[in-house]
Design an enzyme around this catalytic site. Structure first.
Site, PDB file in Angstrom:
ATOM      1  N   GLN A  57      29.474  17.778 -66.200  1.00  7.39           N
ATOM      2  CA  GLN A  57      29.680  16.600 -65.367  1.00  7.39           C
ATOM      3  C   GLN A  57      31.158  16.445 -65.017  1.00  7.39           C
ATOM      4  OE1 GLN A  57      26.563  13.365 -66.935  1.00  7.39           O
ATOM      5  NE2 GLN A  57      27.951  14.008 -68.539  1.00  7.39           N
ATOM      6  N   HIS A  87      26.920  17.990 -69.912  1.00  7.54           N
ATOM      7  CA  HIS A  87      25.703  17.207 -69.727  1.00  7.54           C
ATOM      8  C   HIS A  87      24.617  17.768 -70.645  1.00  7.54           C
ATOM      9  CE1 HIS A  87      22.553  15.341 -66.753  1.00  7.54           C
ATOM     10  NE2 HIS A  87      22.229  15.162 -68.011  1.00  7.54           N
ATOM     11  N   PHE A 141      22.406   9.935 -76.192  1.00  8.71           N
ATOM     12  CA  PHE A 141      22.442  10.995 -75.180  1.00  8.71           C
ATOM     13  C   PHE A 141      22.092  12.336 -75.806  1.00  8.71           C
ATOM     14  CE2 PHE A 141      25.699  13.337 -72.265  1.00  8.71           C
ATOM     15  CZ  PHE A 141      24.676  13.883 -71.530  1.00  8.71           C
ATOM     16  N   HIS A 144      18.393  12.841 -76.435  1.00 11.17           N
ATOM     17  CA  HIS A 144      17.668  13.174 -75.204  1.00 11.17           C
ATOM     18  C   HIS A 144      17.789  14.659 -74.895  1.00 11.17           C
ATOM     19  CE1 HIS A 144      16.332  12.902 -70.992  1.00 11.17           C
ATOM     20  NE2 HIS A 144      17.367  13.676 -70.730  1.00 11.17           N
ATOM     21  N   GLU A 145      19.003  15.179 -74.967  1.00 11.11           N
ATOM     22  CA  GLU A 145      19.234  16.577 -74.615  1.00 11.11           C
ATOM     23  C   GLU A 145      18.544  17.521 -75.593  1.00 11.11           C
ATOM     24  OE1 GLU A 145      20.660  17.723 -71.776  1.00 11.11           O
ATOM     25  OE2 GLU A 145      20.622  15.600 -71.250  1.00 11.11           O
ATOM     26  N   LYS A 148      14.447  16.999 -75.202  1.00 15.13           N
ATOM     27  CA  LYS A 148      13.890  17.451 -73.924  1.00 15.13           C
ATOM     28  C   LYS A 148      14.164  18.924 -73.656  1.00 15.13           C
ATOM     29  CE  LYS A 148      13.697  16.448 -68.973  1.00 15.13           C
ATOM     30  NZ  LYS A 148      14.124  15.552 -67.869  1.00 15.13           N
ATOM     31  N   HIS A 149      15.378  19.379 -73.916  1.00 11.97           N
ATOM     32  CA  HIS A 149      15.789  20.738 -73.549  1.00 11.97           C
ATOM     33  C   HIS A 149      15.912  21.676 -74.745  1.00 11.97           C
ATOM     34  CE1 HIS A 149      16.487  19.252 -69.514  1.00 11.97           C
ATOM     35  NE2 HIS A 149      17.265  18.308 -69.995  1.00 11.97           N
TER      36      HIS A 149
END
Length: 286
Positions: A57, A87, A141, A144-145, A148-149
């Site tokens: 980012q 990010h 944050f 989430h990363e 999800k990933h």
């Protein structure tokens, strides 16, 4: 007679309106379909990914829109961020889609505690809101990363600690801010650079084409792609020509890397726990 003369114009106007509505509906429908597809995939077995994208980012573009500060937002620190921040490290498919939420596992801060100071500095949240996690929850944050990933990064990445360590290793090994500076592309609040020059600077230093996301003529994200051996790879949407990058990513011919003036939060010097909501790119959301 006057009414008769106006009739063709009215028909033409309505035709344009219908076309615009149909196009908008198609775009919205496609977005909804992709979102529904991602939700449908949660928790289900998905095929192995094809390549990694390291998404970075540009704080100067994102933080310029900050209006209300909080201690958890990296944009609110007293010293403005002037380098690309992380990010996420995203496993993607060659067809432009990606796996998501591949294992039902929860983020555990204790597993990456030694990395926390480094993550706060180079992988901060640039928002105040909490992030969605895979199974209807909210969290930092980083949660989430990972959920999800990171859970879709096997067999290259096997656990939470390795996911964050791998992302940080790639970030430091391929320092995009330094790559651009070596090509004469510097942080500047107004100076414009040719998009092709930005891409060429990355290709020269990195050895492969990046993906670029712009917002109102400024770089918002820059992504580096890697094969499963973590070697540089042309990103999917930038393998044809530099002109194609502009078209695909909605970047104009000349772009900027702007600075920003932080709105300092009263408690911004205390320990920062990062949280973030989704960031939407032009090609896909992650």
């Amino acid at each position: 007679m006057a009414t008769a003369r106006k009739a063709p114009r009215m028909v033409a106007i309505w035709a344009v309106v219908v076309v615009v509505v149909v196009v908008a509906a198609d775009l919205f429908g496609a977005a909804v379909a992709r979102s529904a597809s991602a939700r449908h995939a949660v928790g289900k077995k998905q095929r192995e990914f094809d390549y990694f994208a390291l998404a970075l980012q540009w704080p100067g573009t994102i933080c310029a829109s900050t209006r209300h500060c909080c201690a958890i937002n990296g944009c609110c620190r007293s010293e403005p961020l002037q380098t690309f921040t992380i990010h996420g490290l995203w496993p993607d498919y060659d067809d432009g889609t990606w796996p998501a939420c591949c294992r039902h596992t929860s983020f555990d801060m204790d597993k990456i505690l030694p990395l926390k100071p480094t993550l706060e500095k180079y992988w901060p949240s640039l928002y105040c809101s909490s992030s969605s996690t895979c199974f209807s929850g909210k969290g930092p944050f980083w949660a989430h990363e990972w959920e999800k990933h990171g859970t879709c990064s096997s067999p290259v990445v096997k656990d939470e600690l390795e996911y964050f360590t791998t992302a940080l290793d790639l970030y430091f090994k391929y320092n995009v801010t330094e790559m651009l500076a070596s090509g004469g592309i510097h942080v500047s609040n107004g100076k414009q650079y040719a998009l092709t020059d930005v891409i060429d600077a990355i290709k020269c230093a990195f050895g492969a084409s990046p993906q670029i996301v712009c917002k109102k003529g400024s770089v918002e994200e820059l992504r580096l792609c890697f094969d499963k051996d973590l070697k540089p790879l042309d990103c999917l949407t930038t393998t044809a020509t530099n002109e194609n990058v502009s078209k695909k990513k909605y970047c104009p011919r000349y772009i900027t890397l702007p600075t920003y003036d932080p709105i300092v939060h009263a408690n911004s010097t205390r320990e920062i726990i990062t949280v973030e909501s989704e960031v939407y790119g032009y090609l896909y959301t992650s």
